[in-house]
Design a protein around this motif. Structure first.
Motif, short mmCIF file in Angstrom:
data_model
loop_
_atom_site.label_atom_id
_atom_site.label_comp_id
_atom_site.label_asym_id
_atom_site.label_seq_id
_atom_site.Cartn_x
_atom_site.Cartn_y
_atom_site.Cartn_z
N TRP A 25 83.43 71.98 73.57
CA TRP A 25 82.06 71.84 73.10
C TRP A 25 81.07 71.97 74.25
O TRP A 25 81.31 71.46 75.34
CB TRP A 25 81.85 70.46 72.47
N ASN A 26 79.94 72.61 73.98
CA ASN A 26 78.78 72.61 74.86
C ASN A 26 77.60 72.27 73.97
O ASN A 26 77.31 73.00 73.02
CB ASN A 26 78.58 73.97 75.53
N PHE A 27 76.92 71.16 74.27
CA PHE A 27 75.88 70.65 73.39
C PHE A 27 74.48 71.16 73.73
O PHE A 27 73.51 70.73 73.13
CB PHE A 27 75.92 69.13 73.37
N GLY A 28 74.38 72.07 74.69
CA GLY A 28 73.09 72.68 75.00
C GLY A 28 72.14 71.78 75.75
O GLY A 28 71.01 72.16 76.02
N ASN A 29 72.58 70.57 76.09
CA ASN A 29 71.72 69.62 76.79
C ASN A 29 72.38 69.12 78.08
O ASN A 29 72.05 68.06 78.58
CB ASN A 29 71.39 68.43 75.89
N GLY A 30 73.31 69.89 78.59
CA GLY A 30 74.03 69.52 79.81
C GLY A 30 75.32 68.77 79.55
O GLY A 30 76.11 68.58 80.46
N GLN A 31 75.55 68.34 78.30
CA GLN A 31 76.79 67.63 77.96
C GLN A 31 77.83 68.62 77.46
O GLN A 31 77.52 69.55 76.72
CB GLN A 31 76.53 66.58 76.88
N GLN A 32 79.08 68.40 77.88
CA GLN A 32 80.20 69.22 77.44
C GLN A 32 81.40 68.32 77.17
O GLN A 32 81.49 67.22 77.70
CB GLN A 32 80.58 70.25 78.50
N GLN A 33 82.31 68.81 76.36
CA GLN A 33 83.57 68.10 76.11
C GLN A 33 84.65 69.14 75.88
O GLN A 33 84.44 70.10 75.13
CB GLN A 33 83.45 67.17 74.91
N PHE A 34 85.81 68.94 76.51
CA PHE A 34 86.87 69.94 76.44
C PHE A 34 88.13 69.35 75.81
O PHE A 34 88.41 68.16 75.92
CB PHE A 34 87.20 70.46 77.84
N GLN A 42 62.04 72.05 71.15
CA GLN A 42 62.93 72.69 72.11
C GLN A 42 64.20 73.12 71.39
O GLN A 42 64.78 72.36 70.62
CB GLN A 42 63.29 71.75 73.25
N ASP A 43 64.64 74.36 71.66
CA ASP A 43 65.88 74.87 71.09
C ASP A 43 67.07 74.42 71.95
O ASP A 43 66.99 74.43 73.18
CB ASP A 43 65.87 76.39 71.03
N TYR A 44 68.15 74.04 71.28
CA TYR A 44 69.41 73.71 71.93
C TYR A 44 70.48 74.59 71.29
O TYR A 44 70.61 74.62 70.07
CB TYR A 44 69.78 72.24 71.73
N THR A 45 71.25 75.29 72.09
CA THR A 45 72.35 76.10 71.58
C THR A 45 73.63 75.29 71.67
O THR A 45 74.08 74.93 72.76
CB THR A 45 72.50 77.41 72.38
N ILE A 46 74.19 74.99 70.50
CA ILE A 46 75.43 74.23 70.41
C ILE A 46 76.56 75.23 70.25
O ILE A 46 76.51 76.10 69.37
CB ILE A 46 75.41 73.29 69.18
N THR A 47 77.58 75.11 71.09
CA THR A 47 78.70 76.05 71.05
C THR A 47 80.01 75.28 70.99
O THR A 47 80.17 74.28 71.68
CB THR A 47 78.71 76.94 72.31
N CYS A 48 80.90 75.76 70.14
CA CYS A 48 82.27 75.24 70.16
C CYS A 48 83.21 76.43 70.26
O CYS A 48 82.89 77.52 69.79
CB CYS A 48 82.58 74.38 68.94
N VAL A 49 84.33 76.20 70.88
CA VAL A 49 85.39 77.21 70.96
C VAL A 49 86.61 76.59 70.30
O VAL A 49 87.11 75.56 70.75
CB VAL A 49 85.70 77.60 72.42
#
Length: 137
Positions: A79-88, A105-112
Motif C-alpha cells: 500500500w501507498n496512501f499518498g500521504n507519505g505512509q506505506q505498508q508492505f 488536496q488530491d491523494y493517490t492511493i495505490t495498492c499492489v
C-alpha cells in the motif's frame, strides 16, 4: 437459465467518487470445482470500503479495499496512501482507517496485489480528495 442480480455500485470496480462500474451477475446450477482465471487475466481493483468516508471532526477517515481478481486467491498487498505512509506485505485486502486532513488536496492511493502462488503483481490506484466528502452522503 438462472437468477440475475446487480451489485448496483460495483465496489470492486470503484473508479472515483460518484463513479462506479456495477456488474450484473447470473447464478445458475453448476459444479463446485473452483475456477481460477475463468474470467480473464489476473488484475487488481481498489475501492473505498462501504460506509466510508467518515468525518471524524479532525479530518476525513477512509478504509480502503484492494482485491486481487482472477488469480489464485492467495494474495499479499503493498500500500501507498499518498500521504507519505506505506505498508508492505499486508495479508488482508481491507486496510484502515486512514485519516486525511480537511482541504482541497488530491491523494493517490495505490495498492499492489501480489499473487503468492504465481509471483505475479498487479497495481490498482485511485485518487481521493477530502474536500469531495459531503456529510450525510
Amino acid at each position: 437459465d438462472g437468477l440475475y442480480f446487480s451489485d448496483i455500485y460495483g465496489e470492486a470496480g470503484f473508479v472515483g467518487l460518484g463513479e462506479t462500474e456495477g456488474v450484473i451477475y447470473r447464478i445458475s446450477e453448476g459444479n463446485a470445482t473452483p475456477c481460477t482465471n475463468c474470467s480473464g487475466e489476473f488484475r487488481a481493483a481498489i475501492s473505498i470500503a462501504p460506509w466510508y468516508p467518515k468525518d471524524t471532526g479532525s479530518g476525513i477517515e477512509y478504509v480502503f479495499d484492494c482485491r486481487g481478481l482472477d488469480g489464485s486467491g492467495n494474495y499479499l498487498y503493498d500500500w501507498n496512501f499518498g500521504n507519505g505512509q506505506q505498508q508492505f506485505n499486508y495479508n488482508q485486502n481491507c486496510i484502515g482507517p486512514k485519516t486525511y486532513p480537511y482541504g482541497d488536496q488530491d491523494y493517490t492511493i495505490t495498492c499492489v496485489a501480489k499473487d503468492q502462488s504465481t509471483g505475479e503483481q498487479r497495481p490498482a490506484s485511485m485518487i481521493i480528495n477530502p474536500s469531495d466528502f459531503i456529510p450525510g452522503q
